[in-house]
Motif scaffolding. Sequence first.
Motif, short mmCIF file in Angstrom:
data_model
loop_
_atom_site.label_atom_id
_atom_site.label_comp_id
_atom_site.label_asym_id
_atom_site.label_seq_id
_atom_site.Cartn_x
_atom_site.Cartn_y
_atom_site.Cartn_z
N LYS A 1 0.46 -0.89 -0.06
CA LYS A 1 0.18 0.06 -0.41
C LYS A 1 1.15 1.44 -0.23
CE LYS A 1 -3.60 -1.79 1.86
NZ LYS A 1 -5.52 -2.03 3.17
N ASN A 2 2.17 1.19 -0.65
CA ASN A 2 2.66 2.36 -0.55
C ASN A 2 2.50 2.72 -2.33
OD1 ASN A 2 4.30 2.32 1.81
ND2 ASN A 2 5.92 0.95 0.93
N ILE A 3 3.45 4.26 -2.45
CA ILE A 3 2.82 4.49 -3.96
C ILE A 3 3.85 3.76 -4.95
CG2 ILE A 3 3.35 6.22 -5.19
CD1 ILE A 3 2.42 8.16 -2.74
N LYS A 4 3.05 3.36 -5.77
CA LYS A 4 4.07 2.19 -6.92
C LYS A 4 4.27 3.15 -7.94
CE LYS A 4 3.12 -1.15 -9.97
NZ LYS A 4 2.10 -2.53 -10.34
N VAL A 5 6.28 3.42 -8.52
CA VAL A 5 6.67 4.18 -8.87
C VAL A 5 7.08 3.32 -10.06
CG1 VAL A 5 6.82 5.96 -7.96
CG2 VAL A 5 8.28 4.56 -8.27
N ASN A 6 7.38 4.07 -11.63
CA ASN A 6 8.54 3.39 -12.31
C ASN A 6 10.10 3.38 -12.05
OD1 ASN A 6 9.38 5.55 -13.70
ND2 ASN A 6 7.77 5.13 -15.42
N GLY A 7 10.67 3.34 -12.23
CA GLY A 7 12.26 3.23 -12.61
C GLY A 7 12.60 5.03 -12.70
N SER A 8 11.79 5.78 -12.81
CA SER A 8 11.87 7.46 -13.01
C SER A 8 11.12 7.91 -12.33
CB SER A 8 11.65 8.24 -14.68
OG SER A 8 11.92 7.56 -15.82
N GLN A 9 10.54 7.26 -10.95
CA GLN A 9 9.51 8.02 -9.96
C GLN A 9 8.58 8.20 -10.34
OE1 GLN A 9 12.38 5.91 -7.44
NE2 GLN A 9 10.94 7.41 -6.03
N VAL A 10 8.23 7.80 -11.56
CA VAL A 10 6.80 8.42 -11.78
C VAL A 10 5.72 7.58 -11.78
CG1 VAL A 10 5.43 8.66 -13.98
CG2 VAL A 10 7.80 9.70 -14.29
N THR A 11 4.57 7.91 -10.60
CA THR A 11 3.21 7.03 -10.93
C THR A 11 2.66 6.00 -12.28
OG1 THR A 11 1.65 8.60 -10.73
CG2 THR A 11 3.02 8.68 -8.52
N ASN A 12 1.70 5.97 -11.64
CA ASN A 12 0.58 5.10 -13.25
C ASN A 12 0.12 6.89 -13.28
OD1 ASN A 12 -0.33 5.35 -10.44
ND2 ASN A 12 -2.34 4.53 -12.07
N ILE A 13 0.36 7.60 -13.31
CA ILE A 13 -0.44 9.35 -13.88
C ILE A 13 0.92 9.93 -14.44
CG2 ILE A 13 -1.73 10.95 -13.40
CD1 ILE A 13 -3.24 9.51 -11.01
N GLY A 14 1.08 10.18 -16.01
CA GLY A 14 2.43 10.70 -15.86
C GLY A 14 2.52 11.67 -15.45
N LYS A 15 3.20 12.80 -14.95
CA LYS A 15 3.53 13.49 -14.48
C LYS A 15 3.51 13.91 -12.63
CE LYS A 15 1.96 16.55 -18.25
NZ LYS A 15 1.24 17.18 -18.62
N VAL A 16 2.84 12.99 -12.18
CA VAL A 16 2.79 12.61 -10.65
C VAL A 16 4.42 11.79 -10.47
CG1 VAL A 16 1.81 12.33 -9.13
CG2 VAL A 16 -0.09 13.02 -10.93
N PHE A 17 4.89 12.40 -9.88
CA PHE A 17 6.25 11.38 -9.05
C PHE A 17 5.64 11.54 -7.66
CE2 PHE A 17 7.09 13.99 -12.74
CZ PHE A 17 9.05 13.03 -13.74
N ALA A 18 6.72 10.51 -7.45
CA ALA A 18 6.68 10.46 -5.89
C ALA A 18 8.08 9.51 -5.59
CB ALA A 18 5.28 8.99 -5.35
N ALA A 19 8.25 10.55 -4.00
CA ALA A 19 9.68 9.66 -3.72
C ALA A 19 9.51 9.47 -1.98
CB ALA A 19 10.82 10.51 -3.44
N GLY A 20 11.27 9.32 -1.24
CA GLY A 20 10.72 8.72 0.29
C GLY A 20 9.92 7.97 0.43
N ASP A 21 9.47 7.59 2.00
CA ASP A 21 9.14 6.99 2.80
C ASP A 21 7.26 6.47 1.70
OD1 ASP A 21 11.32 7.34 4.08
OD2 ASP A 21 9.70 7.90 5.98
N SER A 22 7.04 7.82 1.27
CA SER A 22 5.75 7.12 0.62
C SER A 22 5.56 5.68 -0.79
CB SER A 22 5.23 8.67 -0.68
OG SER A 22 5.46 8.45 -0.81
N VAL A 23 7.03 6.34 -1.18
CA VAL A 23 7.68 4.78 -2.09
C VAL A 23 7.88 3.50 -1.01
CG1 VAL A 23 8.68 4.49 -4.41
CG2 VAL A 23 7.57 6.46 -3.86
N SER A 24 9.05 3.79 -0.07
CA SER A 24 10.17 2.49 0.48
C SER A 24 9.32 2.03 1.35
CB SER A 24 10.86 3.44 0.14
OG SER A 24 10.96 4.10 1.10
#
Length: 93
Positions: A42-65
């Motif tokens: 249940k953390n935010i899922k991102v690709n290798g460029s830190q992009v979520t499933n919604i283009g232009k929406v990035f995520a990082a830090g504890d919300s991802v890992s």
Amino acid sequence: MRTLPGTRRIIEADLVLLALGFLHPVQEGLLSELSVELDARKNIKVNGSQVTNIGKVFAAGDSVSGASLVVNAIASGRKVAFEIDKFLKNKNS
């Protein structure tokens, strides 16, 4: 966790810090409104460029890992800043 009989004790202290961590980012509100995809934990899922499933929406830090060391959050912030900069430069090319 469970209490073990006979282990209760009082320790005098001038300062006590509680490090409780968290399970995952709050999903109600922005994440659910945007339909941001989450991983199995249940953390935010991102690709290798830190992009979520919604283009232009990035995520990082504890919300991802998930909860981690502050140095990991700093490194994640630097990585996402680099990826956003690269995205914006490519967008304007």
